[in-house]
Design a protein around this motif. Structure first.
Motif, mmCIF file in Angstrom:
data_model
loop_
_atom_site.group_PDB
_atom_site.id
_atom_site.type_symbol
_atom_site.label_atom_id
_atom_site.label_comp_id
_atom_site.label_asym_id
_atom_site.label_seq_id
_atom_site.Cartn_x
_atom_site.Cartn_y
_atom_site.Cartn_z
ATOM 1 N N THR A 5 -0.802 -7.300 -1.703
ATOM 2 C CA THR A 5 -2.132 -6.820 -2.490
ATOM 3 C C THR A 5 -3.376 -7.564 -1.995
ATOM 4 O OG1 THR A 5 -2.290 -8.834 -3.510
ATOM 5 C CG2 THR A 5 -0.793 -7.285 -4.775
ATOM 6 N N ASN A 6 -4.580 -6.380 -2.142
ATOM 7 C CA ASN A 6 -5.573 -6.243 -2.041
ATOM 8 C C ASN A 6 -6.651 -7.305 -2.437
ATOM 9 O OD1 ASN A 6 -8.143 -5.076 -0.857
ATOM 10 N ND2 ASN A 6 -6.808 -2.981 0.175
ATOM 11 N N LYS A 34 -8.553 4.652 -3.824
ATOM 12 C CA LYS A 34 -9.857 4.500 -3.379
ATOM 13 C C LYS A 34 -10.186 5.523 -2.805
ATOM 14 C CE LYS A 34 -12.134 1.537 -6.250
ATOM 15 N NZ LYS A 34 -13.054 1.736 -6.652
ATOM 16 N N THR A 60 -4.884 -0.114 4.581
ATOM 17 C CA THR A 60 -4.546 1.039 3.088
ATOM 18 C C THR A 60 -4.978 1.621 3.968
ATOM 19 O OG1 THR A 60 -5.119 -1.517 2.120
ATOM 20 C CG2 THR A 60 -5.549 0.467 1.636
ATOM 21 N N ASP A 116 -16.766 1.172 -1.526
ATOM 22 C CA ASP A 116 -15.408 0.704 -2.617
ATOM 23 C C ASP A 116 -15.750 0.290 -4.329
ATOM 24 O OD1 ASP A 116 -16.560 -1.179 -1.212
ATOM 25 O OD2 ASP A 116 -14.969 -2.178 -0.467
ATOM 26 N N ALA A 167 1.146 -0.884 -0.155
ATOM 27 C CA ALA A 167 -0.094 -0.084 -0.073
ATOM 28 C C ALA A 167 0.954 1.564 0.218
ATOM 29 C CB ALA A 167 -0.853 0.068 0.768
ATOM 30 N N GLN A 205 2.430 2.381 -3.305
ATOM 31 C CA GLN A 205 0.854 2.676 -4.230
ATOM 32 C C GLN A 205 1.235 4.256 -4.307
ATOM 33 O OE1 GLN A 205 -2.438 -0.114 -2.852
ATOM 34 N NE2 GLN A 205 -2.694 -1.208 -5.924
ATOM 35 N N TRP A 226 -8.165 -0.555 -3.772
ATOM 36 C CA TRP A 226 -6.536 0.212 -3.274
ATOM 37 C C TRP A 226 -5.936 1.683 -2.458
ATOM 38 C CZ3 TRP A 226 -3.369 3.903 -6.474
ATOM 39 C CH2 TRP A 226 -4.221 4.638 -7.874
#
Length: 441
Positions: free
Chosen positions: A360-361, A380, A142, A225, A91, A94, A377
């Protein structure tokens, strides 16, 4: 498209024994309307009725959280911390890829972008059939990496008891409040706001059909989401793939629910036939076979493709949530496919890693939504906003002239006049409507 099915889904969108969408909608409407009218009283009534849960306070105090943490096995705490470290690392990467910037597009004309976090988020962590600890990592942690100041976590009791490990996951992920509250009443309380639960701006997290419908109802009033459906898995395999691994991985996802689709697309009739046989064998010893077996029976599919080109085309048509690639060159899928929630490349990788621990999500698009969106992620939880500043008088005047012409082409006279005014102020243009207005002062 007439595909060559060795096994084809026989199920409908509504598995036997489940409510119709109309029935689900009616129940969700009743609960939401009740929470709008009565606030906490309705939340407590529905929690008592549906979950047999009505404590003095749904919100856990710091001392209660500390007591619960002390009951969780040390190894479970260590595993939660390791998984959250993995999720946090990805995260944060990202987040680092998202840059604020400012451009001087003309002398004295500045355009910029900022990524501002949402102010408050509700994280829904399901209980029900399974205590989904990982959903706490994916939603709460996240959001915190994105910089969200306040995250409220809601998770239901399981069998009338507090799910200690889930609470630990929520706490370690950074939840600012933890409420033992589930279902539509939890979503409604966070989306509407009650005497004891503050209204949030965004809700994230998976849930059953009732939770999904509640989130759908609130979309627009708050952000959500994804519109989530049953978990999906699709495996693309060539003749080098191991049917035992394929069968194991298909069933691992089928156990999510009796309506969870599991699909194999392969270029090998031998791999297809052996996978079909092994699924039946493995179900004999799988503890969740009642669920996984129903899903595989009703929603399992095996498609035999003519070649890898066709296999990838078919996989993109499915646009599934999870796609595993068991081929000689698995990384080819990165260039050959575009419609998926997440790719899992090679036999050493599996969807269960993504679900539980790799980083990863796991909140991903289903029901074909991978055609137009990705999964949850850090982005969002951010609002990408822009700003503008014109410091140069001459450039403001020239923009004013352009604005006047562009706006009048669209018959927006008021817009045009805003531009005219700057052209008159900073370039000395003579504008009829301005001179007439100034004379009338």
């Amino acid at each position: 498209m007439a595909w060559n099915y060795l096994k084809k889904s026989t199920g409908s969108d509504r598995p036997a024994g489940t409510m119709s969408s109309e029935q689900v909608s009616a129940i969700v409407s009743e609960i939401i309307d009740g929470v709008r009218r009565e606030g906490d009283a309705a939340v407590r009534r529905y929690s008592g009725k549906l979950d047999k849960w009505s404590p003095a306070s749904f919100k856990l105090s710091p001392q209660e959280i500390a007591d619960i943490m002390a009951k969780v096995p040390k190894q479970t705490i260590a595993d939660i911390e390791q998984v959250q470290s993995n999720v946090r690392r990805f995260a944060e990467a990202q987040m680092a890829s998202l840059k604020d910037f400012e451009l001087e597009v003309e002398p004295g004309v500045f355009l910029g972008q900022r990524n501002n976090p949402i102010r408050s988020v509700g994280a829904y962590v399901p209980g029900g059939r399974y205590p989904l600890l990982a959903s706490a990592h994916m939603t709460v942690l996240t959001a915190k990496v994105a910089g969200v100041p306040k995250v409220i976590g809601c998770t239901p009791p399981i069998g009338g008891k507090i799910p200690n490990a889930t609470v630990a996951a929520l706490h370690l992920a950074g939840a600012d409040e933890i409420h033992i509250l589930g279902g539509v009443q939890a979503v409604a309380a966070m989306a509407i706001g009650t005497e004891s639960i503050a209204k949030v701006d965004f809700i994230a997290g998976p849930g059953n059909a009732f939770v999904a419908e509640a989130k759908r109802r609130f979309f627009g009033e708050i952000g959500i989401d994804l519109f989530a459906g049953p978990t999906e898995v699709l495996i693309v395999a060539d003749e080098t793939a191991d049917p035992f691994t394929i069968a194991t991985d298909l069933l691992s996802q089928a156990e999510h629910g009796p309506d969870s689709p599991a699909v194999l697309i392969t270029t090998s009739t031998e791999v297809a036939s052996e996978t079909l046989r092994l699924c039946s064998e493995l179900l004999k010893t799988l503890s969740t076979a009642t669920i996984a077996g129903a899903a595989w029976r009703d929603f399992g599919e095996i498609v035999v493709a003519a070649d890898m080109d066709e296999a990838y085309r078919i996989a993109d048509e499915y646009a599934y949530e999870h796609v595993q690639i068991f081929t000689r060159c698995p990384r080819d899928a990165l260039d050959r496919m575009t419609n998926y929630g997440a790719l899992f490349l090679g036999e050493k990788t599996c969807v269960s890693y993504g679900d539980k621990c790799i980083g990863t999500n796991h909140v991903l698009p289903t029901r074909g939504a991978a055609r137009y969106t990705g999964g949850l992620w850090v982005g969002k939880y951010l609002r990408t906003v822009t700003y503008q500043e014109v410091r140069n008088a001459g450039e403001s005047g020239r923009l004013g002239r352009l604005c006047g012409r562009a706006a009048r082409a669209e018959l927006f006279e008021g817009h045009a006049r805003s531009g005219d005014l700057r052209a008159q102020k900073y370039l000395g243009d003579v504008i009829n409507w301005i001179s007439q207005a100034q004379k009338s002062k």
